[in-house]
Scaffold this motif. Structure first.
Motif, mmCIF file in Angstrom:
data_model
loop_
_atom_site.group_PDB
_atom_site.id
_atom_site.type_symbol
_atom_site.label_atom_id
_atom_site.label_comp_id
_atom_site.label_asym_id
_atom_site.label_seq_id
_atom_site.Cartn_x
_atom_site.Cartn_y
_atom_site.Cartn_z
ATOM 1 N N VAL A 1 -4.074 -8.538 46.014
ATOM 2 C CA VAL A 1 -5.592 -8.614 45.123
ATOM 3 C C VAL A 1 -5.205 -7.186 44.548
ATOM 4 O O VAL A 1 -5.633 -7.229 43.371
ATOM 5 C CB VAL A 1 -6.572 -8.202 46.248
ATOM 6 C CG1 VAL A 1 -7.961 -8.043 45.598
ATOM 7 C CG2 VAL A 1 -6.889 -9.764 46.747
ATOM 8 N N GLU A 2 -5.122 -6.082 45.144
ATOM 9 C CA GLU A 2 -4.815 -4.693 44.340
ATOM 10 C C GLU A 2 -3.999 -4.995 43.173
ATOM 11 O O GLU A 2 -4.269 -4.712 41.883
ATOM 12 C CB GLU A 2 -4.273 -3.774 45.189
ATOM 13 C CG GLU A 2 -5.069 -3.498 46.492
ATOM 14 C CD GLU A 2 -6.438 -2.750 46.290
ATOM 15 O OE1 GLU A 2 -6.430 -2.009 45.279
ATOM 16 O OE2 GLU A 2 -7.368 -2.559 47.158
ATOM 17 N N ALA A 3 -2.706 -5.700 43.307
ATOM 18 C CA ALA A 3 -1.957 -5.853 42.059
ATOM 19 C C ALA A 3 -2.078 -7.013 41.013
ATOM 20 O O ALA A 3 -2.274 -6.459 39.821
ATOM 21 C CB ALA A 3 -0.579 -6.437 42.747
ATOM 22 N N THR A 4 -3.234 -7.864 41.637
ATOM 23 C CA THR A 4 -3.675 -8.814 40.710
ATOM 24 C C THR A 4 -4.805 -7.906 39.831
ATOM 25 O O THR A 4 -4.982 -8.287 38.723
ATOM 26 C CB THR A 4 -4.159 -9.867 41.311
ATOM 27 O OG1 THR A 4 -3.300 -10.629 42.016
ATOM 28 C CG2 THR A 4 -4.983 -11.046 40.414
ATOM 29 N N PHE A 5 -5.610 -7.356 40.422
ATOM 30 C CA PHE A 5 -6.697 -6.391 39.837
ATOM 31 C C PHE A 5 -6.066 -5.559 38.613
ATOM 32 O O PHE A 5 -6.548 -5.426 37.407
ATOM 33 C CB PHE A 5 -7.520 -5.455 40.662
ATOM 34 C CG PHE A 5 -8.548 -6.360 41.490
ATOM 35 C CD1 PHE A 5 -9.077 -7.504 41.069
ATOM 36 C CD2 PHE A 5 -9.266 -5.655 42.605
ATOM 37 C CE1 PHE A 5 -9.990 -8.462 41.936
ATOM 38 C CE2 PHE A 5 -10.374 -6.408 43.242
ATOM 39 C CZ PHE A 5 -10.703 -7.637 42.795
ATOM 40 N N ASN A 6 -4.699 -4.944 39.125
ATOM 41 C CA ASN A 6 -4.129 -3.950 38.129
ATOM 42 C C ASN A 6 -3.835 -4.897 37.031
ATOM 43 O O ASN A 6 -3.873 -4.522 35.650
ATOM 44 C CB ASN A 6 -3.020 -3.247 38.581
ATOM 45 C CG ASN A 6 -3.441 -2.249 39.635
ATOM 46 O OD1 ASN A 6 -4.388 -1.671 39.631
ATOM 47 N ND2 ASN A 6 -2.463 -2.030 40.654
#
Length: 120
Positions: A33-38
């Protein structure tokens, strides 16, 4: 509700009782999720709504699989809204939805981390 307990409990049932399976799924999801938000933030900088729609679709599925209901529903809205014509209104709506999904994710993250750290 932040979490669909029926879905989450099905995952817990797959575990051997020590929560290692659930914990690894949760850890992987949080990193994802963190990577996708970035990636979504980068796509917003270039107003790449097609990319945001695809990322919303991706995150919708992985969130639903873990029972992270609100994030999944908002990602579906992001996916569908970002499919529209790239107008200022569409960009504003997507920006607002991204802010909302990050808040929903924040609540889900706390719940998931607490759930994985609590004894069975």
């Amino acid at each position: 509700d932040v979490i669909d307990m029926e879905v989450f409990n099905q995952i817990v049932e797959l575990d051997d009782g020590d929560r290692s399976f659930v914990s690894s799924m949760v850890t992987e999801y949080l990193v994802q999720v963190e990577a996708t938000f970035n990636e979504m933030d980068q796509a917003m900088e270039t107003k790449d709504l097609k990319e945001i729609s695809q990322l919303g679709h991706f995150l919708k599925g992985s969130s639903a699989a873990l029972g992270v209901k609100q994030v999944s529903l908002t990602c579906e809205k992001i996916q569908n809204t970002a499919k529209g014509t790239p107008t200022e209104k569409t960009l504003e709506e997507v920006t607002s939805l991204l802010k909302r999904v990050k808040e929903e994710y924040g609540a889900a993250k706390i719940w998931l981390q607490l759930e994985c750290s609590s004894p069975t």
